[in-house]
Every structure is written in structure tokens, then in C-alpha cells.
Design an enzyme around this catalytic site. Sequence first.
Site, PDB file in Angstrom:
ATOM      1  N   GLU A  70       0.842  -1.210   0.000  1.00 22.63           N
ATOM      2  CA  GLU A  70       0.000   0.000   0.000  1.00 22.63           C
ATOM      3  C   GLU A  70       0.868   1.247   0.000  1.00 22.63           C
ATOM      4  O   GLU A  70       0.514   2.261  -0.602  1.00 22.63           O
ATOM      5  CB  GLU A  70      -0.966  -0.049   1.190  1.00 22.63           C
ATOM      6  CG  GLU A  70      -2.087  -1.065   0.935  1.00 22.63           C
ATOM      7  CD  GLU A  70      -2.628  -1.766   2.157  1.00 22.63           C
ATOM      8  OE1 GLU A  70      -2.431  -1.283   3.285  1.00 22.63           O
ATOM      9  OE2 GLU A  70      -3.254  -2.837   1.975  1.00 22.63           O
TER      10      GLU A  70
ATOM     11  N   SER B 278      -4.794 -12.169   2.511  1.00 19.57           N
ATOM     12  CA  SER B 278      -6.012 -12.922   2.830  1.00 19.57           C
ATOM     13  C   SER B 278      -5.741 -14.175   3.665  1.00 19.57           C
ATOM     14  O   SER B 278      -6.354 -15.220   3.448  1.00 19.57           O
ATOM     15  CB  SER B 278      -6.781 -13.277   1.550  1.00 19.57           C
ATOM     16  OG  SER B 278      -7.186 -12.093   0.881  1.00 19.57           O
TER      17      SER B 278
END
Length: 252
Positions: free
Chosen positions: A98, A214
Amino acid sequence: MRKPVIAGNWKMYKLIADSVATVLALKPLVANANHCEVVVAPVFTAIKTVTDRLEGSNIHVAGQDCSTESKHGAHTGEVAADMLRDAGASHVIVGHSERRHLYHESDSFVNRKAQAGLAAGLTVIMCVGETLEQREGGMAERVVRGQLEGGLRDLTASDLDRIIIAYEPVWAIGTGRTATPEQAQEMHAFVRRVFAGRFSQEAASRLRILYGGSVKPDNIAGLMKQADVDGALVGGASLDAETFARIVHYDR
Ligand code: 13P
């Protein structure tokens, strides 16, 4: 023998009260987790309160980022690595995808952050990982190699015990689409080979390589069974103490 690391990256979630409530709930749930190191990374503003409340526990605290600059000075908005240490953190995450993608951080920028973290005595969790487009274009290994070589530049043998690599394929972050255990193993083995080439076989055999993207209670065990997967960097599933504790106890 590499001690696994299960780290929770809280990203830009949780006010101080919620951060404290989460670690206080987590503390008893992971108190007997001797098989791995447990780390949580709250937002900067919560670090000091969280570390105070965790005193004497086996949960380590990480910053999610740090400044490239070690010397205190006129860098509005930045937090130096020794300030994280001062607030009680023992670890820092650098090069998260990010930050690379939303804030355009380059490999050399990530390298400077890693050096700043090491100089402050922190353990550095350096993230690498390819995008879906890069994977589908057959570029995944080339991208990860470039990130490793750029990010690890000028590090010396004495730094290596405080470097952890997190392989986080961008296409698996927050998407619910995890890399299969085989895909993770393949890239982790590659990371270890690159590290061995850059430093030594011996240093590479000690390097801990975490998988991120995830990770959930129902897929952690399969990932941890892989020879080169030494832990996880968990985003969404680390926000809830009970869910994160189930990941920490992947061996049950
Ligand atoms: P998720 O677990 O939410 O996919 O996030 C992974 C991550 O970015 C951890 O740093």
C-alpha cells in the site's frame, strides 16, 4: 530452527480505545503461544498506549512504517525509527504494497527505511510482492528479485538476524484470494535463494519469510505446512482478537 512469526497489520484501523481493547482481549488468548512470535502493528498514535498495556506479555508491537531519516529534523509528518522504539515498538514494517502503490515508495526508499529501522535497533519486516498483471505477465520472480535486491542494498551480515521478509502478492491483499500453499512455497523458496545469493546460504537458512494476503484461520495451517513459510502477515483477520488468536494457534 526458524521461530515462526505471526504478525497482525492493523493498517489505518482502530482508535486508541479499540486498539487497547483488542490487545487486552488477545493477551490471554496467546499467552501460551510459545511456538511463534506474536506481533501487532497499530497506528502510530496508539503504539505507546498499546505497549504500556502489553507490558510483560509475549506480544510484540510494530510500527507500520518509519521515516527514511534517522536524524531528527524538519520532516513534517514523519516518524523516525527511534521514536517508534521510544514508544515501545520492537518491530517496523517497511515497503508494504500500500505504501509502494498509494505513496509511490521506491525500492531505494524502502531500503533507507530498513536501514533506519535497523539503526534504531528495530526488527524490520520488509514486504515484497508482485501485482496480478506482473504475475500474469510471467514477471513475478523478476519483480520480487528487484524489490529484494533494492531493499536489501548495503545491509551487512550483522543486520540479517533483524530482517524478516514478508511476501505479499498484491493480488491476494484484501481480496479474499489467497495464494495457494504451493504458490506461496514456490515464491518463498525463490526469496530464500535470492537471499542466499546476496548474502550466504547460512544467513538464508535463518531468514524468516512470512506470507501475507487474505490469511484466515481456515487457510493458515496449509500455508504453515510449507517448508519455506515461516509465518504470516495478517491484515483484515488480525483486527478481531479471537480470529487472530486462531491464526496464532494454527498448530491446533
Ligand atoms: P489482508 O490479510 O487483509 O489481505 O491484508 C494483508 C496485508 O496487507 C498485511 O500486511
